[in-house]
Design a protein around this motif. Sequence first.
Motif, PDB file in Angstrom:
ATOM      1  N   UNK A  56      -8.590  -1.836   8.572  1.00  0.00           N
ATOM      2  CA  UNK A  56      -7.282  -1.053   8.828  1.00  0.00           C
ATOM      3  C   UNK A  56      -6.284  -1.416   7.784  1.00  0.00           C
ATOM      4  N   UNK A  57      -6.068  -2.801   7.463  1.00  0.00           N
ATOM      5  CA  UNK A  57      -5.126  -3.137   6.540  1.00  0.00           C
ATOM      6  C   UNK A  57      -5.482  -3.954   5.501  1.00  0.00           C
ATOM      7  N   UNK A 107       0.498  -4.150  11.171  1.00  0.00           N
ATOM      8  CA  UNK A 107      -0.358  -4.950  11.661  1.00  0.00           C
ATOM      9  C   UNK A 107      -0.950  -5.930  10.443  1.00  0.00           C
ATOM     10  N   UNK A 108      -1.351  -6.958  10.895  1.00  0.00           N
ATOM     11  CA  UNK A 108      -1.695  -8.261  10.016  1.00  0.00           C
ATOM     12  C   UNK A 108      -2.835  -7.663   9.102  1.00  0.00           C
ATOM     13  N   UNK A 109      -2.801  -8.081   7.894  1.00  0.00           N
ATOM     14  CA  UNK A 109      -3.872  -7.705   7.241  1.00  0.00           C
ATOM     15  C   UNK A 109      -5.220  -8.111   7.455  1.00  0.00           C
ATOM     16  N   UNK A 110      -6.170  -7.234   7.483  1.00  0.00           N
ATOM     17  CA  UNK A 110      -7.543  -7.546   7.809  1.00  0.00           C
ATOM     18  C   UNK A 110      -8.167  -8.233   6.536  1.00  0.00           C
ATOM     19  N   UNK A 162      -6.488   5.516   0.072  1.00  0.00           N
ATOM     20  CA  UNK A 162      -6.382   6.600   0.927  1.00  0.00           C
ATOM     21  C   UNK A 162      -7.686   7.355   1.178  1.00  0.00           C
ATOM     22  N   UNK A 163      -8.435   7.824   0.204  1.00  0.00           N
ATOM     23  CA  UNK A 163      -9.718   8.235   0.405  1.00  0.00           C
ATOM     24  C   UNK A 163     -10.806   7.623   1.306  1.00  0.00           C
ATOM     25  N   UNK A 164     -10.703   6.568   1.407  1.00  0.00           N
ATOM     26  CA  UNK A 164     -11.455   5.391   1.881  1.00  0.00           C
ATOM     27  C   UNK A 164     -10.949   5.594   3.527  1.00  0.00           C
ATOM     28  N   UNK A 165      -9.733   6.045   3.989  1.00  0.00           N
ATOM     29  CA  UNK A 165      -9.530   6.079   5.179  1.00  0.00           C
ATOM     30  C   UNK A 165      -8.489   4.332   5.562  1.00  0.00           C
ATOM     31  N   UNK A 166      -8.283   3.998   4.586  1.00  0.00           N
ATOM     32  CA  UNK A 166      -7.413   2.563   4.833  1.00  0.00           C
ATOM     33  C   UNK A 166      -5.866   2.862   5.405  1.00  0.00           C
ATOM     34  N   UNK A 167      -5.500   2.418   6.478  1.00  0.00           N
ATOM     35  CA  UNK A 167      -4.413   2.907   7.069  1.00  0.00           C
ATOM     36  C   UNK A 167      -3.108   2.307   6.306  1.00  0.00           C
ATOM     37  N   UNK A 168      -3.263   0.912   6.026  1.00  0.00           N
ATOM     38  CA  UNK A 168      -2.047   0.196   5.528  1.00  0.00           C
ATOM     39  C   UNK A 168      -2.502  -0.679   4.354  1.00  0.00           C
ATOM     40  N   UNK A 169      -1.688  -0.535   3.183  1.00  0.00           N
ATOM     41  CA  UNK A 169      -1.978  -0.947   1.934  1.00  0.00           C
ATOM     42  C   UNK A 169      -0.669  -1.946   1.505  1.00  0.00           C
ATOM     43  N   UNK A 170      -0.928  -3.077   1.309  1.00  0.00           N
ATOM     44  CA  UNK A 170       0.359  -3.887   0.966  1.00  0.00           C
ATOM     45  C   UNK A 170       0.068  -4.634  -0.518  1.00  0.00           C
ATOM     46  N   UNK A 189       2.665 -13.521   2.755  1.00  0.00           N
ATOM     47  CA  UNK A 189       2.623 -13.101   3.984  1.00  0.00           C
ATOM     48  C   UNK A 189       1.827 -14.077   4.820  1.00  0.00           C
ATOM     49  N   UNK A 190       2.736 -15.280   4.630  1.00  0.00           N
ATOM     50  CA  UNK A 190       2.212 -16.727   5.377  1.00  0.00           C
ATOM     51  C   UNK A 190       2.030 -16.484   6.807  1.00  0.00           C
ATOM     52  N   UNK A 191       2.791 -15.866   7.718  1.00  0.00           N
ATOM     53  CA  UNK A 191       2.681 -15.582   8.969  1.00  0.00           C
ATOM     54  C   UNK A 191       1.500 -14.639   9.408  1.00  0.00           C
ATOM     55  N   UNK A 192       1.381 -13.608   8.532  1.00  0.00           N
ATOM     56  CA  UNK A 192       0.374 -12.513   8.904  1.00  0.00           C
ATOM     57  C   UNK A 192      -0.880 -12.947   8.497  1.00  0.00           C
ATOM     58  N   UNK A 193      -0.985 -13.821   7.387  1.00  0.00           N
ATOM     59  CA  UNK A 193      -2.421 -13.843   7.106  1.00  0.00           C
ATOM     60  C   UNK A 193      -3.171 -15.245   8.035  1.00  0.00           C
ATOM     61  N   UNK A 194      -2.787 -15.540   9.044  1.00  0.00           N
ATOM     62  CA  UNK A 194      -3.379 -16.248   9.805  1.00  0.00           C
ATOM     63  C   UNK A 194      -4.792 -16.024  10.153  1.00  0.00           C
ATOM     64  N   UNK A 195      -5.326 -15.193  10.183  1.00  0.00           N
ATOM     65  CA  UNK A 195      -6.645 -14.698  10.352  1.00  0.00           C
ATOM     66  C   UNK A 195      -7.416 -13.685   9.737  1.00  0.00           C
ATOM     67  N   UNK A 196      -6.677 -13.673   8.493  1.00  0.00           N
ATOM     68  CA  UNK A 196      -7.047 -12.448   7.646  1.00  0.00           C
ATOM     69  C   UNK A 196      -8.368 -13.173   6.771  1.00  0.00           C
TER      70      UNK A 196
END
Length: 239
Positions: free
Chosen positions: A3-4, A168-171, A42-50, A186-193
């Motif tokens: 998703x992200x 959302x946290x990056x997948x 976008x064409x692949x349907x990814x909802x978030x890109x950072x 993104x130290x906090x958000x990458x916990x389980x990426x």
Amino acid sequence: MPRHVACIPDGNGRWSQLRNGSRIAGHNQGAQVFHDLITSACELGIEWFTVYAFSAENWQRPEIEVRFIASTIERTIYRWLDDCSRYNIRIRWIGRAEMRIPRALRRAIDYATSTTKNNTGMTLTVAYNYGGRDEIVDAIRKIIEDGVDAADLNSELVSRYLYAPDMPDPDLVIRTSGENRISNFLLWQLAYSELVFTPALWPDFTVDHLLDAIHEYQRRVRRFGTVDDGNKKLDTQLQ
């Protein structure tokens, strides 16, 4: 499909130097790669890109390179607005809003975020003057300023004080150029990426590289601290 997807685009300077050019010349090619990549996402349907466009530590680079990166991002933003309308992309920015950010770039960022804020497609987040530790420190400051009781602190509350609490946290996190580190991103958000490192320099990064990273992501089992069914069966047998 993740998703992200978050990206650390590294290697512009080395790419240019390998071709006997100046470090800053690689940033133009990197901007074009970024355009093609976001379109494909976008064409692949990814909802978030950072994208990690400029870190808080990048100010230590030569001044001419810092100015060139800022002007390249500014031009890219304006050039991208038509595509943002076509692909329904929402642009956002995370980082510290300090005076040292060039005024022209700040105007471009503000204009892009306000122009695209009602778009409902992919959210493109640009991290500029960003540092993961800075973000956590800023969150702690706001928590203290709001008088939050220590007994009420938990991970969900801290997340609400981050720069983009609804993000959302990056997948999947992709880093180019063969460097195997996250560089204060993104130290906090990458916990389980899931992290994928590729030797390709950013100006050489293609849609095929993106697809390879996504396929690698899809081959992995995300456990989030638990065990998969195979291990559960093994645990039962051991008992």
